[in-house]
Design a protein around this motif. Structure first.
Motif, PDB file in Angstrom:
ATOM      1  N   THR A 226       2.416   6.473  -6.874  1.00  0.00           N
ATOM      2  CA  THR A 226       1.365   7.158  -7.642  1.00  0.00           C
ATOM      3  C   THR A 226       1.400   8.658  -7.394  1.00  0.00           C
ATOM      4  OG1 THR A 226      -0.030   5.185  -7.471  1.00  0.00           O
ATOM      5  CG2 THR A 226      -1.104   7.223  -8.126  1.00  0.00           C
ATOM      6  N   MET A 227       1.648   9.064  -6.150  1.00  0.00           N
ATOM      7  CA  MET A 227       1.755  10.487  -5.826  1.00  0.00           C
ATOM      8  C   MET A 227       2.881  11.143  -6.607  1.00  0.00           C
ATOM      9  SD  MET A 227      -0.154  11.627  -2.938  1.00  0.00           S
ATOM     10  CE  MET A 227       0.921  12.292  -1.684  1.00  0.00           C
TER      11      MET A 227
ATOM     12  N   PHE B 259       2.515   1.608  -3.504  1.00  0.00           N
ATOM     13  CA  PHE B 259       1.578   2.062  -4.538  1.00  0.00           C
ATOM     14  C   PHE B 259       1.199   3.528  -4.326  1.00  0.00           C
ATOM     15  CE2 PHE B 259      -0.130  -2.544  -4.894  1.00  0.00           C
ATOM     16  CZ  PHE B 259       0.957  -2.879  -5.686  1.00  0.00           C
ATOM     17  N   TRP B 260       0.880   3.880  -3.085  1.00  0.00           N
ATOM     18  CA  TRP B 260       0.429   5.239  -2.775  1.00  0.00           C
ATOM     19  C   TRP B 260       1.524   6.261  -3.062  1.00  0.00           C
ATOM     20  CZ3 TRP B 260       2.127   8.659   1.142  1.00  0.00           C
ATOM     21  CH2 TRP B 260       1.329   9.773   1.335  1.00  0.00           C
ATOM     22  N   GLN B 261       2.730   5.997  -2.547  1.00  0.00           N
ATOM     23  CA  GLN B 261       3.833   6.936  -2.727  1.00  0.00           C
ATOM     24  C   GLN B 261       4.221   7.059  -4.195  1.00  0.00           C
ATOM     25  OE1 GLN B 261       7.551   5.701  -1.085  1.00  0.00           O
ATOM     26  NE2 GLN B 261       8.399   7.749  -1.009  1.00  0.00           N
TER      27      GLN B 261
ATOM     28  N   ILE C 160       0.839  -1.206   0.000  1.00  0.00           N
ATOM     29  CA  ILE C 160       0.000   0.000   0.000  1.00  0.00           C
ATOM     30  C   ILE C 160       0.869   1.249   0.000  1.00  0.00           C
ATOM     31  CG2 ILE C 160      -1.574   1.387   1.409  1.00  0.00           C
ATOM     32  CD1 ILE C 160      -2.933  -1.219   2.250  1.00  0.00           C
ATOM     33  N   LEU C 161       1.873   1.281   0.864  1.00  0.00           N
ATOM     34  CA  LEU C 161       2.777   2.434   0.919  1.00  0.00           C
ATOM     35  C   LEU C 161       3.505   2.619  -0.405  1.00  0.00           C
ATOM     36  CD1 LEU C 161       4.305   1.996   4.499  1.00  0.00           C
ATOM     37  CD2 LEU C 161       2.633   3.705   3.755  1.00  0.00           C
TER      38      LEU C 161
ATOM     39  N   THR D 162      -5.556   1.012  -2.433  1.00  0.00           N
ATOM     40  CA  THR D 162      -4.995   2.192  -3.098  1.00  0.00           C
ATOM     41  C   THR D 162      -5.990   2.771  -4.095  1.00  0.00           C
ATOM     42  OG1 THR D 162      -2.811   1.158  -2.893  1.00  0.00           O
ATOM     43  CG2 THR D 162      -2.991   3.069  -4.346  1.00  0.00           C
TER      44      THR D 162
ATOM     45  N   ILE E 164      -1.559   2.488 -11.209  1.00  0.00           N
ATOM     46  CA  ILE E 164      -1.609   1.544 -10.085  1.00  0.00           C
ATOM     47  C   ILE E 164      -1.490   0.112 -10.593  1.00  0.00           C
ATOM     48  CG2 ILE E 164      -3.048   0.679  -8.196  1.00  0.00           C
ATOM     49  CD1 ILE E 164      -4.243   3.524  -8.000  1.00  0.00           C
TER      50      ILE E 164
ATOM     51  N   TYR F  20      -3.075  14.907  -6.068  1.00  0.00           N
ATOM     52  CA  TYR F  20      -2.512  14.932  -4.717  1.00  0.00           C
ATOM     53  C   TYR F  20      -1.013  15.234  -4.777  1.00  0.00           C
ATOM     54  CZ  TYR F  20      -6.900  12.658  -3.445  1.00  0.00           C
ATOM     55  OH  TYR F  20      -8.219  12.369  -3.263  1.00  0.00           O
TER      56      TYR F  20
ATOM     57  N   LYS G 148      -8.530   4.754  -2.261  1.00  0.00           N
ATOM     58  CA  LYS G 148      -8.025   6.048  -1.813  1.00  0.00           C
ATOM     59  C   LYS G 148      -7.935   7.051  -2.960  1.00  0.00           C
ATOM     60  CE  LYS G 148      -6.704   7.237   1.628  1.00  0.00           C
ATOM     61  NZ  LYS G 148      -7.424   7.973   2.679  1.00  0.00           N
ATOM     62  N   PHE G 149      -7.659   6.561  -4.167  1.00  0.00           N
ATOM     63  CA  PHE G 149      -7.490   7.440  -5.317  1.00  0.00           C
ATOM     64  C   PHE G 149      -8.733   7.459  -6.217  1.00  0.00           C
ATOM     65  CE2 PHE G 149      -3.070   6.952  -4.148  1.00  0.00           C
ATOM     66  CZ  PHE G 149      -2.494   8.164  -4.502  1.00  0.00           C
TER      67      PHE G 149
END
Length: 459
Positions: free
Chosen positions: A34-35, A30-32, A27-28, A409, A427, A331, A412-413
């Protein structure tokens, strides 16, 4: 198939803790990722409609008041003692670099003296001037008497309840729209320089004013609390008009300037000395930024426009102002665009380092998970279990872990994905990359299993 699912259930049951850790790590990751990618890839969140007029594409800039964060920033900026000088620096830098393709044009709330106009123009012309007519005679004097246009002014002059159409422009916009005069001259560089001792401002008048105004005539005006005189230096040719992505008539046609008085945006040469001067300076630069736009050829790639936008934002940020944007922000853009270039480089380096550590952590968790099961895998292989079945069960378990992290993820997005499906593709690409990395680690470790050593350890 039964053996496969039996192996999968056994793997999941005996690796709950590591699996939870892996889900969090993915998760961390994918999230980071993608940001960061949302800042550097061409991933706009809205499709701008109507911004292409002829051979030109206009991208209007949202400044300060486009979101709650910007509104709060605008209040904080105005409390900065260097706010006006910072505005001036930004305005100067935007015009110093032609590669930014910056220009600005905006209507302005600048009341002009009514009595002089009343003496020189007919009732119908007054209504056209003060009611912002889009064509001659749009307002009827019988229905709207000119007397209702007047009201007392706070600068001890007679001004208007309905303000005459007054606009402000910079030289690039005037050149872009190919202004031409019937009499007099166009605005020049020197006309844009303004000092507080100055009491006269050169202006252009629309063609409809030619019946009552001549070159050199002056008109009193209240410019944001400062009394000035507007001196006509040129009268525009009839049917002078503009049309951009945000400036057009209510009918969607080019916006006529025949009934408009046009002032230059100022390069203010000295700092304000009182509150009225401060108000004028803030309004001058603030209106210029809010009316600003990137003006490029219609076939210019959006990625190139995004790069111009980022460069502009850096100019605003390094001078202590809130950044501009042509689109709804991702984001990643929200995080990175408010930072200076130096800070951005540090943050980017830190993000890459954290990303590398996250990937390393995932690899270590996978290796730990494999090491805990290598002896069992060796025993199963020794007892005739298929290597491909063991590999399939392990990879299926990892796929479930990656799918769980990916679904979180995506959730969240989801608001960004609904605006631009590219986020979902990013993603998915990250998930595929993760599967390939895990598969490579697993195959490499499994091929190194020493059956003979396992037999000896069993004995």
């Amino acid at each position: 198939m039964g053996n496969l699912f039996d192996e999968l259930r056994y793997n999941i049951k005996n690796s709950v803790f590591i699996n939870v850790i892996l889900i969090i790590q993915f998760i961390l990751f994918f999230w980071q990722s993608t940001m960061i990618l949302s800042y550097f890839l061409d991933m706009p969140l809205d499709e701008i409609s109507g911004n292409i007029q002829g051979n030109t594409a206009y991208y209007s800039l949202g400044y300060s008041f486009s979101n709650d964060e910007g509104k709060e920033a605008a209040v904080n900026e105005s409390n900065d003692p260097d706010y006006i000088s910072n505005q001036a620096k930004v305005y100067s830098e935007l015009h110093a670099n032609p590669d930014l393709h910056f220009m600005t044009f905006r209507d302005a709330a600048i009341p002009v003296e009514y009595e002089t106009l009343r003496e020189r123009f007919t009732d119908q012309e007054l209504l056209d001037f003060f009611c912002n007519s889009e064509y001659p005679g749009q307002y009827n004097p019988t229905d709207t008497p000119p007397e209702m246009l007047t009201a007392p002014s706070y600068i001890e002059e007679v001004t208007t309840r309905y303000e005459a159409k007054v606009c402000m422009i910079d030289l690039p916009a005037m050149k872009h729209f190919d202004f031409q005069v019937e009499k007099g001259r166009l605005l020049e560089e020197a006309d844009c320089n303004f000092s507080w001792e100055q009491k006269v401002v050169p202006v252009l008048a629309g063609s409809a004013y030619s019946s009552g105004f001549d070159i050199g005539d002056r008109l009193d005006a209240d410019m944001y609390g400062t009394a000035l005189q507007l001196e006509v230096v040129g009268i525009l040719k009839e049917d002078t008009a503009i049309l951009t992505d945000t400036i057009f008539s209510t009918t969607g046609e080019p916006w006529s300037l025949d009934y408009t008085i046009i002032l230059p945006f100022f390069n203010i040469t000295d700092p304000p000395r009182n509150e009225d001067q401060k108000f004028l300076a803030e309004a001058n630069y603030g209106q210029a930024f809010q009316g600003g736009m990137i003006t490029v050829d219609a076939d210019t790639p959006r990625s190139e426009v995004n790069e111009i936008e980022k460069e502009m934002s850096q100019i605003f940020v390094k001078n202590g102002l809130y950044p501009v944007s042509t689109v709804i922000s991702t984001y990643g853009l929200d995080i990175f665009r408010t930072e200076s270039q130096e800070t951005l480089e540090i943050l980017l380096g830190a993000s890459v380092l954290v990303g590398a550590l996250t990937i390393s952590g995932i690899c270590m968790s996978i290796i730990t998970k494999l090491n805990r099961n290598l002896k069992r895998y060796g025993t199963e292989i020794m007892n005739g279990q298929s290597v491909s079945m063991i590999m399939a069960a392990f990879l299926l378990e990892i796929l479930l872990i990656i799918a769980a992290a990916m679904m979180f993820t995506v959730w969240k997005f989801m608001d960004l994905i609904q605006l631009n499906p590219v986020f979902l593709l990013v993603i998915l690409a990250l998930a595929l990359f993760s599967v390939l990395i895990v598969s490579a680690i697993f195959i490499r470790k499994l091929l190194k299993v020493d059956i003979e050593e396992i037999i000896r350890s069993e004995e």
